[in-house]
Design an enzyme around this catalytic site. Structure first.
Site, PDB file in Angstrom:
ATOM      1  CG  HIS A  11      -3.128   2.319  -9.671  1.00 47.75           C
ATOM      2  ND1 HIS A  11      -3.443   3.485  -9.019  1.00 47.75           N
ATOM      3  CD2 HIS A  11      -3.873   2.320 -10.796  1.00 47.75           C
ATOM      4  CE1 HIS A  11      -4.346   4.145  -9.733  1.00 47.75           C
ATOM      5  NE2 HIS A  11      -4.615   3.462 -10.810  1.00 47.75           N
ATOM      6  CG  HIS A  13      -1.239   1.227   1.655  1.00 52.14           C
ATOM      7  ND1 HIS A  13      -2.396   1.877   1.992  1.00 52.14           N
ATOM      8  CD2 HIS A  13      -0.491   2.142   0.981  1.00 52.14           C
ATOM      9  CE1 HIS A  13      -2.357   3.114   1.533  1.00 52.14           C
ATOM     10  NE2 HIS A  13      -1.210   3.310   0.920  1.00 52.14           N
ATOM     11  CD  GLU A  14       3.309   1.900   0.443  1.00 53.33           C
ATOM     12  OE1 GLU A  14       3.322   2.342  -0.718  1.00 53.33           O
ATOM     13  OE2 GLU A  14       2.868   2.542   1.412  1.00 53.33           O
ATOM     14  CG  HIS A  23       0.270   3.013  -3.706  1.00 50.25           C
ATOM     15  ND1 HIS A  23      -0.718   3.847  -4.156  1.00 50.25           N
ATOM     16  CD2 HIS A  23       0.413   3.278  -2.379  1.00 50.25           C
ATOM     17  CE1 HIS A  23      -1.165   4.587  -3.142  1.00 50.25           C
ATOM     18  NE2 HIS A  23      -0.497   4.255  -2.053  1.00 50.25           N
TER      19      HIS A  23
HETATM   20 ZN   LIG Z   1      -0.706   5.064  -0.111  1.00 53.91          ZN
END
Ligand SMILES: [Zn+2]
Length: 681
Positions: free
Chosen positions: A474, A467-468, A471
């Protein structure tokens, strides 16, 4: 003497940064920022990107490069001196940003550039960046007539006091309640670690035996594991009446604060010309209107309710037949669910951990994104970091050009804040003579290696890391050259979780798991039996989880959409009505969940709680294209990179999504990934 926080050439020299450097460096920079803004405004009458926006971006970039290492160290290597220096800086920073946001001359100058943007040959991304900043100024009340501006400032100030009072009350009410346990039998059912926690809580307060508190881990352990139904009820009651008229501390009751907060938010929205606070909140988000959000949530509710009703019915029967609980109550739900889960799936975190040793997980994760996006990730051990466990990596594109870099700080330790997050040291930014490539801080809190075993992750920790990293990608893969819209900057609040939740999907795919799940001692892949159990348990009670999120989201939107709702009684009515429509677990009459709902009354989620589900629709639907066209299909990977990861805030999230998917988002994939697709009824 040269400050290690000023004019950082490439990367911060963490070993040289001391608490005493912080305030002087910030003071110096903020003074520079004020002088520069004034000078730029006075020097010209005809403003342009080059004579105003770009020099201000250069300054903001310097400020970010100075402040981000400080705020990062405050989170991962906290000390009294550092915290004091950090805290002393916060009001200075917020004062500076308010001052800039209300600077009318600056606002007018930017508006002049916008009016003139065709002559100035601004590209689409520059226009979007300008549009975003002007909206930011307007939402700070910069162009209101003086009298209204004054009222606007009063409201903002009062709201900040009231919202912080709201969260203080929740915290104080939580701290005010404890329960001493002198007989260990009362804690029967709790895992060893939770009993130890209760012991520590007592020791910290110089009390004998064990102490139950309302800290989330303590509350959670009791309602999930305590065999004593009486104890579960008592703790549940204390927790769900915090800071309310049902609690035993009237001075901490949030009832009036909630009403007043809603009233002021509506007044603020009206001053700025919006129908309601919900309309104001959505003006900067991807969703178009409160009506659209409510329609979207009702659609999800309609589709998940039949499943949720089935799940709760199963739980009721199980509780009755196996646990002797005749009538399942709110304080039995977590307890009975845990027992049912164990009986049905017989899988624990401990069974999976040996297959997720740190180095396999990392190399599998890197291999996955290297394949998808045509990049190479390489460790660099010669970088000054803040702790010996921190690793540093460089990302190269297919032509061996440096694209981005990141720090990875994986393990929990003292003086490091809990949780997992991605933050940035600097963003991609094109300057006159060079290109600044992005640098990210990636932080997790997994258990460090014990003895001679490598660090082993739970499956949840693997998901969190992915998940991290989403980010992070991105932030790092962006190709946008302008500071305010590069990477995550300028992306709408309700779309930011798209790339991160997208990455989570890979942790459930056999092909992806085979790249990184390897037994630390034998090198064996995850056995089918375990894989199947893990898949089966994935959707346990997912419909109940879904309708609970929908209850919060719909309630939040409704109270912010109707300006007439300004009292605790009205708020309760809206909540009751929402529960009648979408909840499957009946809340007892004393329940005052809303009095502790800090996300919307004190945090940034007002008329925005739906964002969690909204972004999940986007990420599931995006992942579904990979499922349809091949998980490792290189064209799909390239499209995701080009249309989602690289574009940052240079256009709206809807434009980006449509460019990737060829259509607007649909909820079908989220329902399927949550095990709520119709064919499975
Ligand atoms: Zn998040």
């Amino acid at each position: 003497m040269k400050s290690p926080l000023l004019n950082i050439k490439d990367l911060p020299e963490f070993s040289k940064i001391k608490a005493q450097h912080i305030e002087p460096a910030l003071d110096e920079l903020l003074a520079q920022g004020r002088a520069l803004t004034q000078q730029l405004l006075e020097e010209n009458t005809q403003y342009s990107w080059d004579n105003l926006v770009f020099p201000l971006e250069l300054f903001d970039n310097e400020l970010e490069r100075m402040w981000s290492p400080v705020s990062h160290l405050n989170s991962v290597l906290n000390s009294t001196e550092l915290r004091d220096a950090y805290t002393a800086c916060l009001p200075k920073l917020s004062e500076y940003s308010t001052e800039m946001g209300q600077n009318k001359a600056l606002f007018l100058a930017l508006q002049q550039i916008q009016d003139n943007q065709d002559n100035l040959n601004l590209d689409a991304a520059q226009q979007k960046s300008l549009q975003d900043s002007l909206k930011g100024f307007r939402l700070s009340g910069v162009d209101l007539p003086d009298k209204k501006k004054q009222r606007f400032a009063e409201i903002s100030k009062e709201l900040s006091t009231l919202t912080s009072k709201f969260s203080d009350n929740v915290l104080d009410a939580s701290n005010a309640w404890t329960k001493q346990i002198s007989d260990l039998d009362q804690l029967a059912g709790l895992p060893e670690s939770a009993i130890e926690q209760a012991r520590q809580a007592a020791i910290q307060r110089d009390l004998p035996d064990w102490l139950i508190t309302l800290d989330f881990p303590s509350y959670h352990a009791v309602v999930t594991y305590a065999d004593s139904r009486e104890l579960r009820k008592e703790v549940y009651r204390a927790y769900s009446t915090r800071a309310s008229d049902q609690g035993d501390k009237p001075e901490l009751d949030n009832s009036d604060n909630m009403g007043k907060i809603l009233q002021l938010r509506q007044e603020k929205a009206a001053l700025l010309g919006y129908k309601s606070y919900a309309d104001l909140s959505l003006d900067t988000k991807m969703a178009e209107s409160p009506e659209q959000v409510l329609e979207f949530m009702n659609e999800l509710a309609e589709k998940s309710l039949p499943f949720a009703k089935k799940e709760i019915q199963e739980l009721r029967e199980f509780a009755k037949n196996e646990l002797g609980i005749e009538e399942l109550q709110a304080w039995d739900i977590a307890y009975a669910s845990e027992k049912l889960k164990q009986q049905r799936y017989a899988i624990s975190d401990e069974d999976l951990k040996p297959y997720f040793p740190v180095d396999s997980v990392l190399s599998g994760l890197f291999k996955l994104v290297e394949n998808l996006y045509n990049i190479t990730i390489q460790e660099n051990k010669n970088v000054d970091v803040w702790h010996k466990d921190v690793r540093f990596y460089e990302i190269y594109d297919e032509n061996r050009q440096l694209k981005a870099r990141f720090y990875l700080d994986l393990y929990a330790r003292q003086h490091k804040r809990g949780g997992a997050w991605m933050a940035d040291f600097c963003s991609r930014f094109k300057m006159r003579d060079k290109l600044q490539t992005p640098v990210a801080f990636m932080t997790c809190n997994s258990a460090p290696p014990a003895g001679d075993k490598p660090a082993l992750f739970t499956h949840d920790e693997v998901i969190t890391l992915f998940h991290e990293f989403g980010h992070g990608l991105h932030h790092m893969m962006t190709q946008v050259d302008y500071l305010d819209i590069s990477g995550i900057s300028g992306v709408e609040w309700d779309a930011v979780e798209l790339p991160s939740q997208f990455m989570e999907n890979w942790c459930w795919q056999r092909e992806a798991l085979d790249m990184f799940a390897r037994h630390y001692a034998t090198g064996e892949k995850l056995p089918d039996e375990l894989f199947n159990k893990m898949q089966a348990a994935r959707h346990f009670q997912s419909a109940m989880g879904m309708v609970r999120q929908l209850e919060f989201s719909i309630f939040d939107m409704r109270i912010h959409q109707n300006p007439a709702i300004t009292t605790a009684e009205q708020i309760q009515q809206v909540l009751n009505q929402t529960r009648d429509e979408v909840a499957v677990v009946k809340a007892p009459d004393f329940n005052r969940f809303q009095h502790g709902f800090s996300h919307i009354f004190a945090g940034g989620y007002a008329a925005g709680y739906y964002s969690y589900k909204w972004a999940e629709v986007l990420s599931s639907d995006a992942f579904a294209r990979f499922e349809e066209e091949g998980l490792f299909n290189s064209q799909v990977g390239k499209d995701f990179l080009n249309e989602i990861l690289e574009v940052g805030g240079s256009r709206t999230a809807m434009e980006s999504f449509k460019a990737f998917r060829g259509r607007e988002p649909k909820v079908d994939a989220l329902l399927r990934h949550s095990g709520l697709a119709i064919e499975k009824v």
